[in-house]
Design a protein around this motif. Structure first.
Motif, PDB file in Angstrom:
ATOM      1  N   ALA A   1      33.846  42.693  34.724  1.00 17.91           N
ATOM      2  CA  ALA A   1      34.412  43.942  35.247  1.00 17.91           C
ATOM      3  C   ALA A   1      33.981  44.158  36.694  1.00 17.91           C
ATOM      4  O   ALA A   1      34.772  44.626  37.528  1.00 17.91           O
ATOM      5  CB  ALA A   1      33.974  45.121  34.376  1.00 17.91           C
ATOM      6  N   LEU A   2      32.718  43.815  37.003  1.00 22.45           N
ATOM      7  CA  LEU A   2      32.247  43.901  38.388  1.00 22.45           C
ATOM      8  C   LEU A   2      33.033  42.944  39.279  1.00 22.45           C
ATOM      9  O   LEU A   2      33.448  43.311  40.395  1.00 22.45           O
ATOM     10  CB  LEU A   2      30.754  43.577  38.447  1.00 22.45           C
ATOM     11  N   PHE A   3      33.244  41.730  38.808  1.00 21.74           N
ATOM     12  CA  PHE A   3      34.012  40.761  39.584  1.00 21.74           C
ATOM     13  C   PHE A   3      35.439  41.253  39.813  1.00 21.74           C
ATOM     14  O   PHE A   3      35.985  41.119  40.922  1.00 21.74           O
ATOM     15  CB  PHE A   3      34.026  39.413  38.870  1.00 21.74           C
ATOM     16  N   LEU A   4      36.064  41.835  38.790  1.00 24.26           N
ATOM     17  CA  LEU A   4      37.428  42.330  38.939  1.00 24.26           C
ATOM     18  C   LEU A   4      37.502  43.472  39.955  1.00 24.26           C
ATOM     19  O   LEU A   4      38.496  43.602  40.682  1.00 24.26           O
ATOM     20  CB  LEU A   4      37.977  42.799  37.588  1.00 24.26           C
ATOM     21  N   ALA A   5      36.446  44.290  40.018  1.00 27.15           N
ATOM     22  CA  ALA A   5      36.429  45.373  40.992  1.00 27.15           C
ATOM     23  C   ALA A   5      36.380  44.815  42.415  1.00 27.15           C
ATOM     24  O   ALA A   5      37.128  45.260  43.301  1.00 27.15           O
ATOM     25  CB  ALA A   5      35.238  46.295  40.731  1.00 27.15           C
ATOM     26  N   VAL A   6      35.503  43.829  42.637  1.00 27.25           N
ATOM     27  CA  VAL A   6      35.420  43.192  43.957  1.00 27.25           C
ATOM     28  C   VAL A   6      36.709  42.440  44.261  1.00 27.25           C
ATOM     29  O   VAL A   6      37.244  42.504  45.384  1.00 27.25           O
ATOM     30  CB  VAL A   6      34.206  42.243  44.010  1.00 27.25           C
ATOM     31  N   TRP A   7      37.219  41.732  43.281  1.00 26.33           N
ATOM     32  CA  TRP A   7      38.461  40.965  43.438  1.00 26.33           C
ATOM     33  C   TRP A   7      39.636  41.884  43.780  1.00 26.33           C
ATOM     34  O   TRP A   7      40.450  41.590  44.665  1.00 26.33           O
ATOM     35  CB  TRP A   7      38.734  40.201  42.153  1.00 26.33           C
ATOM     36  N   GLY A   8      39.727  43.034  43.094  1.00 21.51           N
ATOM     37  CA  GLY A   8      40.801  43.985  43.372  1.00 21.51           C
ATOM     38  C   GLY A   8      40.701  44.575  44.765  1.00 21.51           C
ATOM     39  O   GLY A   8      41.728  44.801  45.426  1.00 21.51           O
ATOM     40  N   TYR A   9      39.464  44.825  45.215  1.00 16.09           N
ATOM     41  CA  TYR A   9      39.278  45.362  46.567  1.00 16.09           C
ATOM     42  C   TYR A   9      39.792  44.384  47.620  1.00 16.09           C
ATOM     43  O   TYR A   9      40.551  44.769  48.521  1.00 16.09           O
ATOM     44  CB  TYR A   9      37.801  45.675  46.792  1.00 16.09           C
ATOM     45  N   TYR A  10      39.402  43.119  47.515  1.00 20.25           N
ATOM     46  CA  TYR A  10      39.841  42.124  48.499  1.00 20.25           C
ATOM     47  C   TYR A  10      41.323  41.810  48.349  1.00 20.25           C
ATOM     48  O   TYR A  10      41.984  41.439  49.329  1.00 20.25           O
ATOM     49  CB  TYR A  10      39.020  40.846  48.359  1.00 20.25           C
ATOM     50  N   LEU A  11      41.855  41.954  47.149  1.00 18.62           N
ATOM     51  CA  LEU A  11      43.276  41.696  46.940  1.00 18.62           C
ATOM     52  C   LEU A  11      44.129  42.733  47.655  1.00 18.62           C
ATOM     53  O   LEU A  11      45.212  42.418  48.177  1.00 18.62           O
ATOM     54  CB  LEU A  11      43.586  41.695  45.430  1.00 18.62           C
ATOM     55  N   VAL A  12      43.629  43.965  47.700  1.00 19.24           N
ATOM     56  CA  VAL A  12      44.378  45.047  48.354  1.00 19.24           C
ATOM     57  C   VAL A  12      44.137  45.057  49.863  1.00 19.24           C
ATOM     58  O   VAL A  12      45.075  45.267  50.649  1.00 19.24           O
ATOM     59  CB  VAL A  12      43.982  46.405  47.732  1.00 19.24           C
ATOM     60  N   ARG A  13      42.900  44.799  50.284  1.00 21.44           N
ATOM     61  CA  ARG A  13      42.537  44.955  51.690  1.00 21.44           C
ATOM     62  C   ARG A  13      42.791  43.705  52.545  1.00 21.44           C
ATOM     63  O   ARG A  13      42.758  43.790  53.766  1.00 21.44           O
ATOM     64  CB  ARG A  13      41.055  45.339  51.792  1.00 21.44           C
ATOM     65  N   SER A  14      43.005  42.551  51.926  1.00 21.44           N
ATOM     66  CA  SER A  14      43.229  41.338  52.710  1.00 21.44           C
ATOM     67  C   SER A  14      44.289  40.468  52.046  1.00 21.44           C
ATOM     68  O   SER A  14      44.676  40.697  50.897  1.00 21.44           O
ATOM     69  CB  SER A  14      41.919  40.537  52.855  1.00 21.44           C
ATOM     70  N   ASN A  15      44.733  39.472  52.778  1.00 28.49           N
ATOM     71  CA  ASN A  15      45.740  38.546  52.261  1.00 28.49           C
ATOM     72  C   ASN A  15      45.156  37.165  51.970  1.00 28.49           C
ATOM     73  O   ASN A  15      45.891  36.175  51.895  1.00 28.49           O
ATOM     74  CB  ASN A  15      46.891  38.405  53.277  1.00 28.49           C
TER      75      ASN A  15
END
Length: 299
Positions: free
Chosen positions: A158-172
């Motif tokens: 769940a922690l990884f998904l939170a970090v992953w979701g942040y970078y998925l939205v903020r970067s390409n």
């Protein structure tokens, strides 16, 4: 009028069937067949497995201040350390990916395997008092460790998904794909491989205690032989075949490739990891069942 007393012959009582055997709910008998794994007994004791899972979870964090928050702190501190040592100082490549999701992806799935292996390897020595007092299928204990570590993985995932979701939205820079659907298979392979290897070492450590310390050191070395802190694509060809011989390599690479979109993926390599996992699991179960009959004499 004269009356006569007629004595009737007494009828014999129904004979008790003394030969009828009592119906026992549990029959404990030695196994005569090496391949008798006793999986049916494990299924009947599935409630005990869940009790062991709860015991492991509660006993680990019952008297801690932060409790389950350590599930988040441990992978974060490990990832930050890797970012400083391998990302900044050693300047290792991350295949153009941001360092935080790159290292956290490897740490998350690697921790599940490492914790399962090290904990299962001490099943006999750590639970000798319980095993010597009451009967239950011994396989329930290592299976409960696999499940309890799966709960820990779920929190760290769940922690990884939170970090992953942040970078998925903020970067390409991240490019997830449909191979994310293989995540349950990857977890199953990691858990079963850690279970099989752990049961082999748990059987050996009943006689050779030094193997417990050797295993802790060996797990750390094995991590460097697995693409956890580096991408497989950046390795020289002459070393890549040795790394791919490690069945964990394709699992970690597939996990990272599925969520981050960078790295390598091969059905053949994943099939190789599956075959090795099944062989190790079968071998570990056979050795575990053989040693459990007499381990109390040596522990």
């Amino acid at each position: 009028m004269e009356t006569t007393n007629v004595l009737e012959k007494p009828q014999p009582l129904p004979a008790e069937n003394n030969s009828q055997q009592e119906q026992w709910t549990e029959i404990i008998q030695p196994r005569t067949n090496l391949f008798d794994l006793g999986l049916g007994d494990v299924w009947r004791y599935r409630d005990l497995v869940m009790l062991f899972v709860r015991r492991d979870f509660v006993s680990t964090y019952k008297q801690t201040i932060l409790g389950p928050i350590w599930f988040f702190i441990q992978p974060l501190l490990t990832t930050i350390t890797y970012m400083i040592v391998f990302g900044r100082i050693a300047n290792l490549s991350t295949d153009g990916l941001p360092q935080l999701p790159f290292y956290l992806a490897g740490v998350t799935i690697w921790n599940y395997f490492a914790q399962t292996l090290t904990t299962v390897s001490t099943v006999f020595t750590a639970n000798a008092a319980i095993f010597g007092k009451v009967y239950f299928p011994r396989l329930t204990m290592p299976l409960s460790i696999v499940i309890s570590n799966l709960v820990r993985f779920g929190i760290q995932f769940a922690l990884f998904l939170a970090v992953w979701g942040y970078y998925l939205v903020r970067s390409n820079s991240l490019h997830p794909n449909a191979y994310m659907l293989l995540t349950p298979l990857l977890l199953l392979l990691m858990g079963l491989l850690g279970l099989g290897l752990g049961m082999i070492f748990s059987a050996l450590t009943t006689k050779y205690r030094d193997l417990a310390m050797l295993l802790t050191f060996g797990v750390q070395l094995l991590m460097y032989a697995t693409p956890v802190i580096y991408p497989l694509s950046k390795l020289p060809v002459k070393y890549k075949m040795f790394i791919l011989a490690n069945p964990l390599s394709s699992i970690v690479e597939t996990f990272r490739y599925a969520f981050l979109g960078s790295g390598t993926f091969s059905w053949g390599a994943l099939g190789y990891s599956t075959a090795v996992t099944l062989v190790v699991l079968l071998l570990g179960t056979l050795i575990f069942n053989k040693v459990e009959k007499s381990f109390t004499d040596t522990v």
